[in-house]
Design an enzyme around this catalytic site. Structure first.
Site, PDB file in Angstrom:
ATOM      1  N   ASN A 210      40.398  46.282  47.296  1.00  0.00           N
ATOM      2  CA  ASN A 210      40.345  45.457  48.507  1.00  0.00           C
ATOM      3  C   ASN A 210      41.743  45.354  49.116  1.00  0.00           C
ATOM      4  OD1 ASN A 210      41.755  43.053  47.328  1.00  0.00           O
ATOM      5  ND2 ASN A 210      40.007  43.208  45.929  1.00  0.00           N
ATOM      6  N   LYS A 289      37.178  64.609  38.231  1.00  0.00           N
ATOM      7  CA  LYS A 289      37.011  64.341  39.662  1.00  0.00           C
ATOM      8  C   LYS A 289      35.597  64.762  40.100  1.00  0.00           C
ATOM      9  CE  LYS A 289      38.901  65.433  44.154  1.00  0.00           C
ATOM     10  NZ  LYS A 289      39.648  66.398  44.925  1.00  0.00           N
ATOM     11  N   VAL A 308      37.968  33.373  36.339  1.00  0.00           N
ATOM     12  CA  VAL A 308      38.282  31.947  36.482  1.00  0.00           C
ATOM     13  C   VAL A 308      37.199  31.091  35.816  1.00  0.00           C
ATOM     14  CG1 VAL A 308      37.276  31.489  38.778  1.00  0.00           C
ATOM     15  CG2 VAL A 308      39.365  30.333  38.110  1.00  0.00           C
ATOM     16  N   LYS A 337      31.625  27.191  44.990  1.00  0.00           N
ATOM     17  CA  LYS A 337      32.392  27.857  43.918  1.00  0.00           C
ATOM     18  C   LYS A 337      33.143  26.827  43.063  1.00  0.00           C
ATOM     19  CE  LYS A 337      32.887  32.288  46.228  1.00  0.00           C
ATOM     20  NZ  LYS A 337      33.647  33.173  47.091  1.00  0.00           N
TER      21      LYS A 337
HETATM   22  O1  PMT Z   1      47.105  38.974  48.372  1.00  0.00           O
HETATM   23  P1  PMT Z   1      47.233  38.601  49.842  1.00  0.00           P
HETATM   24  O2  PMT Z   1      47.223  39.800  50.737  1.00  0.00           O
HETATM   25  O3  PMT Z   1      48.399  37.680  50.086  1.00  0.00           O
HETATM   26  O4  PMT Z   1      45.922  37.792  50.248  1.00  0.00           O
HETATM   27  C1  PMT Z   1      45.662  36.533  49.685  1.00  0.00           C
HETATM   28  C2  PMT Z   1      44.165  36.347  49.354  1.00  0.00           C
HETATM   29  C3  PMT Z   1      43.360  36.371  50.634  1.00  0.00           C
HETATM   30  C4  PMT Z   1      43.706  37.457  48.412  1.00  0.00           C
HETATM   31  C5  PMT Z   1      44.052  34.957  48.611  1.00  0.00           C
HETATM   32  O5  PMT Z   1      44.513  33.939  49.445  1.00  0.00           O
HETATM   33  C6  PMT Z   1      42.624  34.654  48.235  1.00  0.00           C
HETATM   34  O6  PMT Z   1      41.845  34.120  48.989  1.00  0.00           O
HETATM   35  N1  PMT Z   1      42.279  35.010  46.972  1.00  0.00           N
HETATM   36  C7  PMT Z   1      40.898  34.937  46.419  1.00  0.00           C
HETATM   37  C8  PMT Z   1      40.147  36.156  46.823  1.00  0.00           C
HETATM   38  C9  PMT Z   1      38.761  36.235  46.234  1.00  0.00           C
HETATM   39  O7  PMT Z   1      38.474  37.199  45.590  1.00  0.00           O
HETATM   40  O8  PMT Z   1      38.005  35.216  46.412  1.00  0.00           O
HETATM   41  P2  PMT Z   1      36.457  35.084  45.872  1.00  0.00           P
HETATM   42  O9  PMT Z   1      35.903  34.056  46.747  1.00  0.00           O
HETATM   43  O10 PMT Z   1      35.813  36.413  45.819  1.00  0.00           O
HETATM   44  O11 PMT Z   1      36.626  34.570  44.400  1.00  0.00           O
HETATM   45  C10 PMT Z   1      36.582  33.191  44.071  1.00  0.00           C
HETATM   46  C11 PMT Z   1      37.514  32.869  42.933  1.00  0.00           C
HETATM   47  O12 PMT Z   1      37.053  33.492  41.735  1.00  0.00           O
HETATM   48  C12 PMT Z   1      38.935  33.355  43.123  1.00  0.00           C
HETATM   49  O13 PMT Z   1      39.796  32.399  42.566  1.00  0.00           O
HETATM   50  C13 PMT Z   1      38.978  34.657  42.323  1.00  0.00           C
HETATM   51  O14 PMT Z   1      40.294  34.929  41.828  1.00  0.00           O
HETATM   52  C14 PMT Z   1      38.030  34.330  41.186  1.00  0.00           C
HETATM   53  N2  PMT Z   1      37.336  35.486  40.621  1.00  0.00           N
HETATM   54  C15 PMT Z   1      36.486  36.237  41.361  1.00  0.00           C
HETATM   55  C16 PMT Z   1      35.781  37.273  40.761  1.00  0.00           C
HETATM   56  C17 PMT Z   1      35.967  37.537  39.386  1.00  0.00           C
HETATM   57  N3  PMT Z   1      35.328  38.519  38.785  1.00  0.00           N
HETATM   58  N4  PMT Z   1      36.819  36.778  38.683  1.00  0.00           N
HETATM   59  C18 PMT Z   1      37.492  35.765  39.268  1.00  0.00           C
HETATM   60  O15 PMT Z   1      38.289  35.088  38.608  1.00  0.00           O
END
Ligand code: PMT
Length: 401
Positions: A210, A289, A308, A337
């Site tokens: 991403n 590949k 998390v 969440k």
């Molecule tokens: O890195 P930058 O370019 O500065 O951009 C910052 C950002 C936009 C990446 C950051 O501010 C942000 O929003 N990060 C969370 C991105 C995300 O994946 O969000 P989510 O809504 O998909 O996930 C929710 C939470 O669960 C997040 O804390 C994520 O880290 C966590 N997660 C998600 C999936 C997973 N398998 N394990 C996790 O721990």
């Protein structure tokens, strides 16, 4: 008020080519409010003139231990007592060796013996000289005595060599100076932070990922270090350097990040999950590949662990802060969440808005707890991170009390 407001800084300049950067360093420290007095070694004067440094600092430059006028008032002792910090930049192998040995054969080395102020050293020398056993031992000796070692950085050197030994950039030295005087309100806390994207392999040359640049997570790590926390930063692949002072654990995939997070979480006080973690990985990663054979192809994806959520289910879990990157219904999804993943706080990031979120220098967040919400307005990610770290700490302390 600026953090360096009224701070008294003695800048010791020794004889290295990086001395040409010191007028800019003096100017930038003064811009942040510091009062700067410059001390030069004989070698430094071969690279830059005292007149230049006098002009930019607005103070007389000291360069001699045996200056009859200055020593009428015991100049070196007066300077040693005046300083809130002595920063030696550039610090050559020679001045490092002389200070390590406790020599007092010029004004700068004498000052280092005569002061009770903290001393910071920004090494600058040829990479081979930096790696020399003598320089390493001298630097270690100074670090053990409590000197702060700022750098060196890596890159192309004046002599044409490439490697460690460059003086840190002026920007970095100014940041380290203001970090040094910042309020250490996170002393005794251990923050574990995830940042950046993850990469899920398809075959040896392709992956799913991403747009996360790591800027937000790295800014949080820097803000926490600056506030005195011990910081472990688990990062996916990014193109920016880790903030000085944190322990960097580099990973590629979500499963690697999961493993490292579970390893460090039990010894952490706070966990901030800022990484953009892939929710799915490829079920069967091709060992070679993949060749084009048909017009369409399908990849089977399987769920990754939710990092998390898994950390939040530990018995000895830290204070839990998640992020929610959303393009619509931001508050609704973020609150969902917060509850589902069993978090203390969640920082909602509206990534549909232009000029913030993924890969931008700026961001705006809304921090939700189960009972309240706080807006962090659009600003540079470094400013947003300082604000966020302080808010997280307030909630952390409130939960403990
Ligand atoms: O890195 P930058 O370019 O500065 O951009 C910052 C950002 C936009 C990446 C950051 O501010 C942000 O929003 N990060 C969370 C991105 C995300 O994946 O969000 P989510 O809504 O998909 O996930 C929710 C939470 O669960 C997040 O804390 C994520 O880290 C966590 N997660 C998600 C999936 C997973 N398998 N394990 C996790 O721990």
């Amino acid at each position: 008020m600026q953090i360096l407001q009224d701070k008294k800084i003695v800048l010791g300049i020794s004889g290295g080519i990086a001395a040409y950067k010191t007028p800019e360093l003096v100017r930038r420290l003064k811009e942040q409010g510091a009062d700067v007095r410059v001390v030069m070694t004989e070698g430094a004067k071969a690279f830059i003139t005292p007149l230049t440094l006098q002009a930019v600092s607005g103070n007389p430059v000291s360069d001699s231990l045996l200056d009859t006028q200055a020593e009428l008032a015991m100049g070196h002792i007066e300077l040693a007592k005046w300083a809130d910090i002595i920063i030696i930049a550039p610090a050559t192998a020679d001045i490092i060796a002389r200070i390590a040995c406790g020599m007092a054969n010029d004004l700068l080395s004498t000052l280092c013996l005569a002061t009770t102020a903290p001393i910071a050293i920004a090494p600058a020398m040829n990479q081979q000289m930096w790696h020399a056993k003598a320089t390493q031992e001298n630097t270690e000796k100074l670090a053990e005595r409590g000197c702060h070692i700022w750098g060196p950085g890596s890159g192309e050197q004046a002599c044409g060599d490439v490697g460690l030994g460059r003086m840190l950039e002026v920007d970095e030295l100014v940041t380290l100076s203001s970090d040094f005087f910042a309020d250490k309100y996170l002393d005794n806390q251990h923050w574990l932070i995830t940042a950046g994207p993850t990469r899920e392999a398809i075959d040896p040359v392709r992956y799913i990922s991403n747009h996360s640049s790591g800027k937000m997570g790295y800014a949080i790590a820097h803000a926490a270090v600056r506030a005195g926390a011990k910081v472990t930063l688990i990062s996916g692949p990014v193109a920016i350097p880790a903030p000085a002072g944190c322990k960097l654990i580099s990973v590629n995939s979500a499963e690697e990040m999961h493993q490292q997070a579970l390893k460090f979480a039990p010894s952490s006080t706070t966990f901030v999950a800022c990484a953009a973690v892939a929710d799915y990985r490829v079920a069967n990663v091709a060992s070679q590949k993949i060749k084009k054979s048909k017009d369409a192809m399908q990849l089977e994806l399987v769920r990754n662990h939710d990092i998390v959520a898994d950390v939040a289910s530990l018995e000895n879990k830290p204070f839990m802060v998640g992020f929610a990157a959303e393009t619509q219904n931001v508050e609704h999804y973020a609150r969902g969440k917060l509850m589902r993943k069993n978090l203390d706080l969640i920082a909602a990031n509206d990534v549909a808005k232009a000029g913030q979120g993924f890969n931008s220098d700026n961001n705006a967040l809304t921090l939700f707890s189960a009972i309240d919400k706080t807006e962090i307005p659009l600003a540079n990610k470094k400013i947003v991170a300082n604000h966020l770290v302080s808010l997280i700490n307030q909630h952390f302390l409130a939960k403990k009390s």
